[in-house]
Design a protein around this motif. Structure first.
Motif, mmCIF file in Angstrom:
data_model
loop_
_atom_site.group_PDB
_atom_site.id
_atom_site.type_symbol
_atom_site.label_atom_id
_atom_site.label_comp_id
_atom_site.label_asym_id
_atom_site.label_seq_id
_atom_site.Cartn_x
_atom_site.Cartn_y
_atom_site.Cartn_z
ATOM 1 N N TYR A 29 0.844 -1.191 0.000
ATOM 2 C CA TYR A 29 0.000 0.000 0.000
ATOM 3 C C TYR A 29 0.883 1.246 0.000
ATOM 4 N N LYS A 75 -3.518 3.455 -1.486
ATOM 5 C CA LYS A 75 -3.894 2.661 -2.643
ATOM 6 C C LYS A 75 -2.963 1.457 -2.766
ATOM 7 N N ARG A 76 -3.564 0.344 -3.101
ATOM 8 C CA ARG A 76 -2.821 -0.906 -3.254
ATOM 9 C C ARG A 76 -2.025 -0.878 -4.564
ATOM 10 N N ALA A 78 -0.633 -2.728 6.730
ATOM 11 C CA ALA A 78 -1.088 -3.049 5.372
ATOM 12 C C ALA A 78 -2.207 -4.093 5.395
ATOM 13 N N GLU A 106 -10.434 -2.719 2.643
ATOM 14 C CA GLU A 106 -10.751 -2.632 1.222
ATOM 15 C C GLU A 106 -11.675 -3.777 0.802
#
Length: 337
Positions: free
Chosen positions: A278, A287-288, A318, A325
Protein backbone atom coordinates in the motif's frame (compact mmCIF):
# COMPACT_ATOMS: atom_id res chain seq x y z
CA UNK A 1 22.64 -13.71 11.71
CA UNK A 2 20.44 -11.24 9.85
CA UNK A 3 17.38 -10.50 11.97
CA UNK A 4 14.01 -9.42 10.68
CA UNK A 5 11.06 -7.81 12.52
CA UNK A 6 8.43 -10.06 14.05
CA UNK A 7 5.20 -10.33 12.16
CA UNK A 8 2.28 -8.27 13.43
CA UNK A 9 -0.49 -9.71 11.28
CA UNK A 10 -2.28 -11.48 14.12
CA UNK A 11 -2.33 -8.30 16.20
CA UNK A 12 -3.62 -6.31 13.24
CA UNK A 13 -6.40 -8.82 12.73
CA UNK A 14 -7.51 -8.48 16.36
CA UNK A 15 -7.53 -4.70 16.10
CA UNK A 16 -9.46 -4.86 12.84
CA UNK A 17 -12.18 -7.07 14.32
CA UNK A 18 -12.57 -4.75 17.28
CA UNK A 19 -12.78 -1.69 15.07
CA UNK A 20 -15.21 -3.22 12.57
CA UNK A 21 -17.65 -3.87 15.38
CA UNK A 22 -17.09 -0.40 16.87
CA UNK A 23 -17.15 3.18 15.63
CA UNK A 24 -15.14 2.38 12.48
CA UNK A 25 -18.11 1.30 10.43
CA UNK A 26 -19.05 4.89 9.76
CA UNK A 27 -15.56 6.30 9.14
CA UNK A 28 -13.29 3.98 7.15
CA UNK A 29 -14.15 4.10 3.48
CA UNK A 30 -12.88 2.51 0.28
CA UNK A 31 -13.58 4.56 -2.83
CA UNK A 32 -14.22 1.78 -5.37
CA UNK A 33 -13.88 2.66 -9.07
CA UNK A 34 -16.78 1.98 -11.35
CA UNK A 35 -14.86 0.07 -14.03
CA UNK A 36 -15.73 -3.42 -12.85
CA UNK A 37 -13.44 -3.22 -9.78
CA UNK A 38 -10.33 -3.94 -11.88
CA UNK A 39 -8.30 -1.11 -10.39
CA UNK A 40 -7.52 -1.32 -6.66
CA UNK A 41 -9.80 0.83 -4.53
CA UNK A 42 -8.54 3.83 -2.60
CA UNK A 43 -8.84 3.19 1.14
CA UNK A 44 -9.56 6.20 3.30
CA UNK A 45 -8.55 6.35 6.96
CA UNK A 46 -8.64 9.39 9.21
CA UNK A 47 -5.57 10.37 11.18
CA UNK A 48 -7.21 8.99 14.32
CA UNK A 49 -7.87 5.63 12.69
CA UNK A 50 -4.30 5.46 11.39
CA UNK A 51 -3.05 5.99 14.94
CA UNK A 52 -5.44 3.37 16.32
CA UNK A 53 -4.08 0.61 14.11
CA UNK A 54 -0.44 1.67 14.55
CA UNK A 55 -0.06 2.47 10.86
CA UNK A 56 3.53 3.37 9.92
CA UNK A 57 4.86 4.60 6.61
CA UNK A 58 8.29 5.33 5.18
CA UNK A 59 9.82 6.68 1.99
CA UNK A 60 12.41 4.12 0.92
CA UNK A 61 15.16 4.81 -1.58
CA UNK A 62 16.26 2.25 -4.14
CA UNK A 63 19.72 0.82 -3.45
CA UNK A 64 22.01 -1.75 -4.97
CA UNK A 65 21.53 -5.21 -3.45
CA UNK A 66 23.26 -8.51 -4.25
CA UNK A 67 21.04 -10.67 -6.41
CA UNK A 68 19.96 -13.77 -4.51
CA UNK A 69 19.12 -17.20 -5.91
CA UNK A 70 16.58 -19.19 -3.95
CA UNK A 71 18.16 -22.62 -3.42
CA UNK A 72 17.48 -25.79 -1.45
CA UNK A 73 19.42 -26.72 1.68
CA UNK A 74 19.73 -30.01 3.55
CA UNK A 75 21.53 -30.44 6.86
CA UNK A 76 23.64 -33.59 6.45
CA UNK A 77 24.20 -36.34 8.97
CA UNK A 78 27.98 -36.67 9.34
CA UNK A 79 27.96 -40.17 10.86
CA UNK A 80 29.73 -41.51 7.76
CA UNK A 81 32.34 -38.74 8.01
CA UNK A 82 32.93 -39.69 11.65
CA UNK A 83 33.25 -43.36 10.70
CA UNK A 84 35.78 -42.61 7.96
CA UNK A 85 37.82 -40.38 10.26
CA UNK A 86 38.01 -43.07 12.95
CA UNK A 87 38.74 -45.81 10.43
CA UNK A 88 41.57 -43.79 8.92
CA UNK A 89 43.06 -43.09 12.36
CA UNK A 90 42.95 -46.80 13.20
CA UNK A 91 44.47 -47.75 9.83
CA UNK A 92 47.24 -45.21 10.32
CA UNK A 93 47.99 -46.67 13.76
CA UNK A 94 48.09 -50.19 12.30
CA UNK A 95 50.47 -48.98 9.59
CA UNK A 96 52.83 -47.50 12.15
CA UNK A 97 52.69 -50.73 14.18
CA UNK A 98 53.45 -52.78 11.08
CA UNK A 99 56.40 -50.51 10.25
CA UNK A 100 57.82 -50.95 13.75
CA UNK A 101 57.40 -54.73 13.66
CA UNK A 102 59.04 -54.95 10.27
CA UNK A 103 62.03 -52.97 11.47
CA UNK A 104 62.49 -55.32 14.44
CA UNK A 105 62.09 -58.38 12.18
CA UNK A 106 64.56 -56.97 9.66
CA UNK A 107 67.25 -56.46 12.29
CA UNK A 108 66.65 -59.95 13.71
CA UNK A 109 66.86 -61.52 10.25
CA UNK A 110 70.07 -59.69 9.36
CA UNK A 111 71.63 -60.70 12.69
CA UNK A 112 70.58 -64.32 12.22
CA UNK A 113 71.98 -64.37 8.68
CA UNK A 114 75.35 -63.11 9.92
CA UNK A 115 75.42 -65.69 12.68
CA UNK A 116 74.63 -68.51 10.26
CA UNK A 117 77.49 -67.40 8.02
CA UNK A 118 79.83 -67.56 11.01
CA UNK A 119 78.38 -70.97 12.03
CA UNK A 120 77.26 -69.53 15.37
CA UNK A 121 73.55 -70.25 14.74
CA UNK A 122 71.71 -73.19 13.21
CA UNK A 123 70.38 -72.53 9.73
CA UNK A 124 66.82 -73.35 10.74
CA UNK A 125 66.83 -70.45 13.24
CA UNK A 126 67.89 -68.09 10.48
CA UNK A 127 65.12 -69.40 8.25
CA UNK A 128 62.58 -68.79 11.03
CA UNK A 129 63.82 -65.21 11.37
CA UNK A 130 63.53 -64.76 7.62
CA UNK A 131 59.97 -66.10 7.70
CA UNK A 132 59.01 -63.61 10.38
CA UNK A 133 60.61 -60.82 8.35
CA UNK A 134 58.70 -61.77 5.16
CA UNK A 135 55.42 -62.04 7.10
CA UNK A 136 55.86 -58.59 8.59
CA UNK A 137 56.69 -57.24 5.12
CA UNK A 138 53.32 -58.51 3.86
CA UNK A 139 51.53 -57.08 6.90
CA UNK A 140 53.08 -53.68 6.23
CA UNK A 141 51.97 -53.78 2.59
CA UNK A 142 48.42 -54.65 3.65
CA UNK A 143 48.33 -51.85 6.23
CA UNK A 144 49.68 -49.37 3.70
CA UNK A 145 47.05 -50.46 1.16
CA UNK A 146 44.28 -50.00 3.74
CA UNK A 147 45.44 -46.46 4.48
CA UNK A 148 45.56 -45.55 0.79
CA UNK A 149 42.10 -47.06 0.21
CA UNK A 150 40.59 -45.01 3.02
CA UNK A 151 42.30 -41.86 1.69
CA UNK A 152 40.76 -42.46 -1.74
CA UNK A 153 37.35 -43.24 -0.20
CA UNK A 154 37.41 -40.02 1.83
CA UNK A 155 38.14 -37.93 -1.26
CA UNK A 156 35.55 -39.74 -3.38
CA UNK A 157 32.76 -39.41 -0.82
CA UNK A 158 33.47 -35.91 0.50
CA UNK A 159 35.71 -34.17 -2.02
CA UNK A 160 39.25 -32.85 -1.83
CA UNK A 161 38.71 -30.32 0.99
CA UNK A 162 36.80 -32.48 3.47
CA UNK A 163 38.73 -35.59 2.38
CA UNK A 164 42.03 -33.90 3.23
CA UNK A 165 40.51 -32.79 6.53
CA UNK A 166 39.64 -36.42 7.35
CA UNK A 167 43.19 -37.53 6.59
CA UNK A 168 44.77 -34.72 8.61
CA UNK A 169 42.00 -34.68 11.25
CA UNK A 170 41.74 -30.94 10.71
CA UNK A 171 40.00 -28.59 13.17
CA UNK A 172 37.18 -28.15 10.63
CA UNK A 173 36.42 -31.88 10.55
CA UNK A 174 36.69 -32.14 14.34
CA UNK A 175 34.14 -29.32 14.70
CA UNK A 176 31.75 -31.15 12.37
CA UNK A 177 32.16 -34.42 14.27
CA UNK A 178 31.61 -32.71 17.63
CA UNK A 179 28.57 -30.79 16.31
CA UNK A 180 30.17 -27.41 16.95
CA UNK A 181 29.35 -26.82 13.29
CA UNK A 182 26.82 -28.39 10.94
CA UNK A 183 27.37 -29.43 7.34
CA UNK A 184 24.71 -28.06 4.97
CA UNK A 185 24.41 -29.12 1.34
CA UNK A 186 22.95 -26.31 -0.78
CA UNK A 187 21.63 -27.22 -4.23
CA UNK A 188 20.86 -24.63 -6.90
CA UNK A 189 17.73 -24.93 -9.04
CA UNK A 190 18.14 -27.11 -12.15
CA UNK A 191 19.94 -25.31 -14.96
CA UNK A 192 21.34 -22.55 -12.72
CA UNK A 193 25.12 -22.19 -12.55
CA UNK A 194 27.49 -19.69 -10.95
CA UNK A 195 30.68 -18.29 -12.46
CA UNK A 196 32.51 -19.12 -9.23
CA UNK A 197 31.53 -20.76 -5.94
CA UNK A 198 29.75 -18.43 -3.49
CA UNK A 199 31.74 -17.49 -0.40
CA UNK A 200 28.65 -17.26 1.78
CA UNK A 201 24.90 -17.85 1.78
CA UNK A 202 21.89 -17.52 4.06
CA UNK A 203 19.53 -20.22 5.30
CA UNK A 204 16.04 -19.82 6.70
CA UNK A 205 15.96 -20.76 10.39
CA UNK A 206 13.32 -23.22 11.65
CA UNK A 207 11.65 -20.34 13.52
CA UNK A 208 11.52 -18.31 10.27
CA UNK A 209 12.34 -15.20 12.31
CA UNK A 210 16.04 -15.06 11.42
CA UNK A 211 18.41 -15.96 8.63
CA UNK A 212 21.37 -18.18 9.42
CA UNK A 213 24.82 -17.36 8.04
CA UNK A 214 26.37 -20.13 5.97
CA UNK A 215 30.09 -20.23 5.16
CA UNK A 216 31.26 -21.88 1.95
CA UNK A 217 33.39 -25.00 2.41
CA UNK A 218 33.73 -26.85 -0.91
CA UNK A 219 31.88 -28.18 -3.96
CA UNK A 220 29.63 -31.13 -3.14
CA UNK A 221 30.55 -34.54 -4.51
CA UNK A 222 26.93 -35.41 -5.34
CA UNK A 223 23.72 -33.52 -6.02
CA UNK A 224 20.43 -33.73 -4.21
CA UNK A 225 18.56 -36.38 -6.26
CA UNK A 226 15.29 -34.50 -5.76
CA UNK A 227 16.65 -31.27 -7.27
CA UNK A 228 19.31 -32.35 -9.80
CA UNK A 229 21.19 -29.05 -9.58
CA UNK A 230 24.75 -27.93 -8.83
CA UNK A 231 25.52 -28.47 -5.13
CA UNK A 232 27.91 -26.97 -2.60
CA UNK A 233 28.88 -27.73 0.99
CA UNK A 234 28.48 -24.95 3.56
CA UNK A 235 28.89 -24.90 7.32
CA UNK A 236 26.51 -23.38 9.88
CA UNK A 237 26.91 -22.84 13.59
CA UNK A 238 26.00 -25.75 15.81
CA UNK A 239 23.76 -23.42 17.84
CA UNK A 240 21.84 -22.16 14.79
CA UNK A 241 18.76 -24.25 15.53
CA UNK A 242 19.28 -26.52 12.53
CA UNK A 243 19.42 -30.29 13.00
CA UNK A 244 20.70 -33.11 10.77
CA UNK A 245 17.98 -34.20 8.37
CA UNK A 246 16.29 -30.80 8.23
CA UNK A 247 15.47 -29.15 4.91
CA UNK A 248 15.70 -25.38 4.61
CA UNK A 249 15.46 -22.63 2.03
CA UNK A 250 18.83 -21.07 1.20
CA UNK A 251 19.68 -17.78 -0.50
CA UNK A 252 22.88 -17.79 -2.55
CA UNK A 253 24.40 -14.62 -4.07
CA UNK A 254 24.65 -14.88 -7.83
CA UNK A 255 27.52 -12.41 -8.09
CA UNK A 256 25.30 -9.79 -9.73
CA UNK A 257 23.73 -6.68 -8.23
CA UNK A 258 20.08 -5.71 -8.26
CA UNK A 259 18.74 -2.16 -7.80
CA UNK A 260 15.54 -1.91 -5.81
CA UNK A 261 13.79 -1.13 -2.54
CA UNK A 262 14.09 -3.55 0.38
CA UNK A 263 10.55 -4.39 1.51
CA UNK A 264 9.89 -6.29 4.72
CA UNK A 265 7.22 -8.94 5.04
CA UNK A 266 5.01 -6.73 7.23
CA UNK A 267 4.49 -4.35 4.29
CA UNK A 268 3.42 -7.08 1.84
CA UNK A 269 -0.10 -8.47 1.47
CA UNK A 270 -1.32 -11.30 -0.72
CA UNK A 271 -4.47 -10.80 -2.80
CA UNK A 272 -5.84 -12.70 -5.80
CA UNK A 273 -2.68 -14.73 -6.25
CA UNK A 274 -0.12 -11.95 -6.22
CA UNK A 275 1.78 -9.65 -3.86
CA UNK A 276 0.88 -6.02 -3.14
CA UNK A 277 1.94 -3.09 -0.99
CA UNK A 278 0.00 0.00 0.00
CA UNK A 279 1.23 3.46 -0.97
CA UNK A 280 0.01 6.69 0.56
CA UNK A 281 -2.09 8.61 -1.96
CA UNK A 282 -2.96 11.50 0.36
CA UNK A 283 -3.02 12.44 4.05
CA UNK A 284 -5.96 10.07 4.63
CA UNK A 285 -5.91 7.82 1.55
CA UNK A 286 -3.96 4.72 0.54
CA UNK A 287 -3.89 2.66 -2.64
CA UNK A 288 -2.82 -0.91 -3.25
CA UNK A 289 0.15 -1.29 -5.62
CA UNK A 290 1.31 -4.60 -7.24
CA UNK A 291 4.90 -5.75 -6.83
CA UNK A 292 7.03 -8.58 -8.18
CA UNK A 293 8.62 -10.90 -5.64
CA UNK A 294 11.25 -12.57 -7.79
CA UNK A 295 14.16 -11.25 -5.71
CA UNK A 296 13.82 -12.74 -2.22
CA UNK A 297 16.03 -11.83 0.71
CA UNK A 298 14.30 -14.35 2.97
CA UNK A 299 11.08 -16.32 2.74
CA UNK A 300 9.02 -13.14 3.14
CA UNK A 301 11.29 -10.14 2.51
CA UNK A 302 12.12 -8.92 -0.99
CA UNK A 303 14.03 -6.38 -3.02
CA UNK A 304 11.42 -4.72 -5.22
CA UNK A 305 12.03 -2.71 -8.39
CA UNK A 306 8.51 -1.60 -9.30
CA UNK A 307 7.81 0.97 -6.57
CA UNK A 308 7.65 4.56 -7.94
CA UNK A 309 10.49 6.76 -6.65
CA UNK A 310 9.53 8.90 -3.69
CA UNK A 311 6.50 6.76 -2.80
CA UNK A 312 5.47 6.58 0.84
CA UNK A 313 5.13 2.89 1.64
CA UNK A 314 2.94 1.49 4.40
CA UNK A 315 5.32 -0.52 6.59
CA UNK A 316 2.84 -1.46 9.36
CA UNK A 317 -0.92 -1.81 8.96
CA UNK A 318 -1.09 -3.05 5.37
CA UNK A 319 -3.12 -6.11 6.35
CA UNK A 320 -5.74 -3.90 8.01
CA UNK A 321 -5.97 -1.74 4.89
CA UNK A 322 -6.51 -4.84 2.75
CA UNK A 323 -9.22 -6.11 5.08
CA UNK A 324 -11.00 -2.74 5.02
CA UNK A 325 -10.75 -2.63 1.22
CA UNK A 326 -12.18 -6.14 0.93
CA UNK A 327 -14.98 -5.29 3.36
CA UNK A 328 -15.89 -2.20 1.32
CA UNK A 329 -15.96 -4.24 -1.90
CA UNK A 330 -18.33 -6.70 -0.25
CA UNK A 331 -20.61 -3.85 0.80
CA UNK A 332 -20.50 -2.50 -2.75
CA UNK A 333 -21.36 -5.94 -4.16
CA UNK A 334 -24.35 -6.19 -1.83
CA UNK A 335 -25.65 -2.83 -3.04
CA UNK A 336 -25.46 -3.99 -6.64
CA UNK A 337 -27.65 -6.95 -5.83
Amino acid sequence: MVRHPMRALAACGVILLALISGPWSGYAQAETPAAGGREPATVKLSATQQKQIGLQTAVLAAESHPEQIRAYGTVLDVARLTELTNNYANAQAQLQTAQARLEVARLAYERARDLVQSAAMPKKDAEAAEGTFRTDQAALAAADSQVKTLMATARQEWGAVIGRGIIERSPQVVQLIEREQLLVQVTLPPGVTLAEPPRFALAQAPTRSVNIDLRYLSPATRTDPRIQGVSYYFVAGGDSGLLPGMNTTAYVPSGKSYDGVFVEDTAIVQWQGRAWVYLRAGPETFKRHPIRTDQPVSDDDYVVQDIPPGSELVMRGAQVLLSEEAKSELRGGGDDD
